[in-house]
Design a protein around this motif. Structure first.
Motif, short mmCIF file in Angstrom:
data_model
loop_
_atom_site.label_atom_id
_atom_site.label_comp_id
_atom_site.label_asym_id
_atom_site.label_seq_id
_atom_site.Cartn_x
_atom_site.Cartn_y
_atom_site.Cartn_z
N THR A 120 0.84 -1.38 0.07
CA THR A 120 0.14 0.00 0.14
C THR A 120 0.82 1.54 0.00
O THR A 120 0.14 2.36 -0.32
CB THR A 120 -1.01 -0.06 1.16
N HIS A 121 2.26 1.26 0.44
CA HIS A 121 3.06 2.48 0.78
C HIS A 121 2.33 3.23 1.64
O HIS A 121 2.57 4.48 1.59
CB HIS A 121 3.15 3.11 -0.70
N ARG A 122 1.38 2.91 2.57
CA ARG A 122 0.82 3.67 3.61
C ARG A 122 1.15 3.25 5.11
O ARG A 122 0.60 2.12 5.39
CB ARG A 122 -0.90 3.66 3.45
N PRO A 123 2.00 3.96 5.52
CA PRO A 123 2.48 3.70 7.07
C PRO A 123 1.56 3.59 7.80
O PRO A 123 1.44 2.57 8.87
CB PRO A 123 3.59 4.72 7.25
N PRO A 135 4.91 9.32 9.17
CA PRO A 135 3.97 9.62 8.00
C PRO A 135 4.66 9.16 6.69
O PRO A 135 4.26 8.83 5.63
CB PRO A 135 3.45 10.85 8.17
N GLY A 136 5.95 9.49 6.41
CA GLY A 136 6.67 9.34 5.45
C GLY A 136 7.07 7.73 5.18
O GLY A 136 7.68 7.15 6.10
N TYR A 137 6.76 7.23 3.80
CA TYR A 137 6.91 5.75 3.73
C TYR A 137 8.49 5.32 3.94
O TYR A 137 8.83 4.51 4.58
CB TYR A 137 6.35 5.48 2.28
N GLY A 138 9.54 6.10 3.25
CA GLY A 138 10.71 5.45 3.34
C GLY A 138 11.25 5.95 4.71
O GLY A 138 11.87 4.96 5.42
N ALA A 139 11.00 6.96 5.44
CA ALA A 139 11.39 6.92 6.64
C ALA A 139 10.92 6.00 7.80
O ALA A 139 11.35 5.53 8.49
CB ALA A 139 11.05 8.43 7.28
N ALA A 192 12.90 3.19 9.71
CA ALA A 192 12.98 3.13 11.11
C ALA A 192 12.47 1.87 11.54
O ALA A 192 13.03 1.24 12.57
CB ALA A 192 11.87 4.13 11.49
N ALA A 193 11.60 1.06 10.98
CA ALA A 193 11.31 -0.21 11.36
C ALA A 193 12.25 -1.14 11.17
O ALA A 193 12.32 -2.11 11.91
CB ALA A 193 9.71 -0.70 10.41
N ILE A 194 12.94 -0.99 10.07
CA ILE A 194 14.19 -1.99 9.60
C ILE A 194 15.02 -1.75 10.94
O ILE A 194 15.70 -2.91 11.07
CB ILE A 194 14.85 -1.90 8.32
#
Length: 172
Positions: free
Chosen positions: A49-52, A113-117, A121-123
């Protein structure tokens, strides 16, 4: 050679083995389950989804569901009378709490909110979780740190590959 090292049963202070069986093992089991089993749905959803925020709600629901499931599973697995593992209610609560904690920790970055960030961060949180889990196995179950890290990382890598494939397939 077994994949799981046996627990060393050496003379310990009173309650040492009991603490290991009644508290540490259920907590570690829960943390490992929560950290690994929740990866697939969270990362599959965010990759699709690319929706965090959608991934956050998926992760929160998965962590809660897994925590309750593991609490009941551990609590109902035995009474503790034959195994000496203590109160099933306490073991269930410890395992369930550990499972929830392990699942929610790498879910929290998806509040960014930002997908990449959020993914980055989750990784980073997942990598930290793997290190902590390996250290806990090393400390309490006398397994080599490198061996513990490798075993946990292989499980995480398999789950990450599956979730990436599912997320990519769903996002196509």
């Amino acid at each position: 050679m077994s994949a799981i090292a046996p627990v060393s049963v050496s003379p310990e202070p009173a309650g040492g083995r009991s603490f290991l069986l009644e508290r540490v093992q259920p907590a570690l089991s829960g943390l490992m389950d929560g950290s690994l089993s929740t990866l697939a749905p969270i990362f599959a959803v965010v990759l699709a989804t690319h929706r965090p925020l959608t991934a956050f709600f998926t992760g929160a629901a998965t962590a809660l569901g897994a925590g309750v499931s593991m609490a009941f599973s551990e609590g109902l697995s035995d009474t503790g009378d034959l195994t000496g593992r203590g109160s099933p209610v306490l073991r269930g609560a410890i395992t369930g709490s550990g499972t929830f904690a392990g699942g929610i920790l790498h879910t929290l970055p998806f509040l960014i909110p930002g997908y990449g960030a959020a993914v980055g961060a989750a990784i980073a949180v997942v990598a930290t979780e793997l290190l902590v889990l390996a250290w806990l196995r090393h400390k309490f179950f006398q397994t080599g740190f490198a061996r513990s890290f490798l075993a946990i990382t292989v499980g995480g890598a398999i789950i990450a590959a599956l979730s990436a494939a599912l997320g990519a397939a769903a996002g196509s």
